[in-house]
Write an enzyme that holds these catalytic residues in place. Sequence first.
Site, PDB file in Angstrom:
ATOM      1  CG  ASP A 191      -1.891   1.030   0.668  1.00 36.94           C
ATOM      2  OD1 ASP A 191      -3.206   1.334   0.402  1.00 36.94           O
ATOM      3  OD2 ASP A 191      -1.528   1.595   2.260  1.00 36.94           O
ATOM      4  CD  GLU A 275      -5.387   0.727  -4.241  1.00 38.78           C
ATOM      5  OE1 GLU A 275      -6.420   1.702  -4.244  1.00 38.78           O
ATOM      6  OE2 GLU A 275      -5.087   1.229  -3.217  1.00 38.78           O
ATOM      7  CG  ASP A 355      -1.551   3.013   5.771  1.00 40.78           C
ATOM      8  OD1 ASP A 355      -2.249   4.023   4.643  1.00 40.78           O
ATOM      9  OD2 ASP A 355      -0.334   4.110   6.254  1.00 40.78           O
TER      10      ASP A 355
END
Length: 406
Positions: A191, A275, A355
């Site tokens: 992340d 991501e 996170d």
Amino acid sequence: MQLRYQFRVYPTLGQRDCLARAFGCARVVYNDALAAREQARREGARHISDAELSKTLTEVKKTPERAWLCEVSSVVLQQALADLNTAYRNFFQSVTGKRKGARVGPPRFRSRRDNRQSIRFTRNARFTVTEGGELRLPKIGDVRVAWSRELPCEPSSVTVISDSAGRYFASFVVEVTGEALPEGVCEVGIDLGLRRFAVLSDGQAVASPRFLRRAERRLRKSQQALSRKEKGSSNRVRARFRVARAHATVADTRRDFAHKLSTAIIRENQAVYVEDLCVKGLARTGLAKSVHDAGWGMFTRMLEEKAARYGRYFAKVDRFFPSSQLCSECGVIDGKKPLSVRSWRCRCGVVHDRDVNAARNILAAGQAERRNACGARVRPVSVPALRVEAGTRRERRSALVGIPCL
């Protein structure tokens, strides 16, 4: 696969004059060819082929107005025409939808005031690396190179680059085979953020270096000094180089950090999932400076390239996947949360670090998509069915991704 090995070169004053002359000749040939094609397009004439442009270049070099083009290697001029052909091909493929990625605009004329100038030599130019470790270029001479490592094989081409800070580089293109690392069992989800550059699914956090923020004071002073210099003066030229060198230092440090971190992650994990962030969209918000300073796009590109080189698996999770809203324990979607919320408690009683929880969800989604590529059923179930109150963690995650627990 093809790789680039870039090294710093230190030409003498005479060699810098020869390189400047080569930069100018390549730029003139590129602009003349672009003007000829644009004129043919406006007049409705047929397309000018590359062979016709090359033949025209040979004839133009014999005229008094362009006789100075003979002072540089002919390969440099031919590569300028090849660059124009590539620019047109990328533009047409982008317009027709055959090229992936961002839209590519039509070719533009090159300016002598561009901060970056480059020329390319191929094997036809017969450039060589001498026994003394110098780069021998036609009509330029032997240029001293600061070798940091050996080339794995004979290069197919070399590009000489001059940047805005007055530095010179030689970029070699070599053909290498994949170097598969020993297969591992670890997989990781990443992340990316601003306060913490990267948080891994195993709980490891990498602090954000903030290279630009830390150098802002030095950059501000150098830019203020530049603004006070008289335009056209030698002092202004020197001040401009100081500003360019300060920015180059920030960019080089950021690139070095991304290289080291991406290499460590690829070496330690068999599969890496990140991501698919919309960096361009985030760069239009009030966080634009911090987003650009983080360098997410460069870091993910390095991960993808090194994964392909070393036999690792790399995948991007859909940017609309609710990684920060989903509980990695029970699968409940708890709704959107502002960026100020760094930790939250789920209905199942688990307290999540925002996170770390997102990194774990990215890992689970990436693993599910990877199994989907192998033919397994991974279609997510409905949201009400995700609210699993009992069972082991493995069973809850199986319910989340829609895979039966084995």
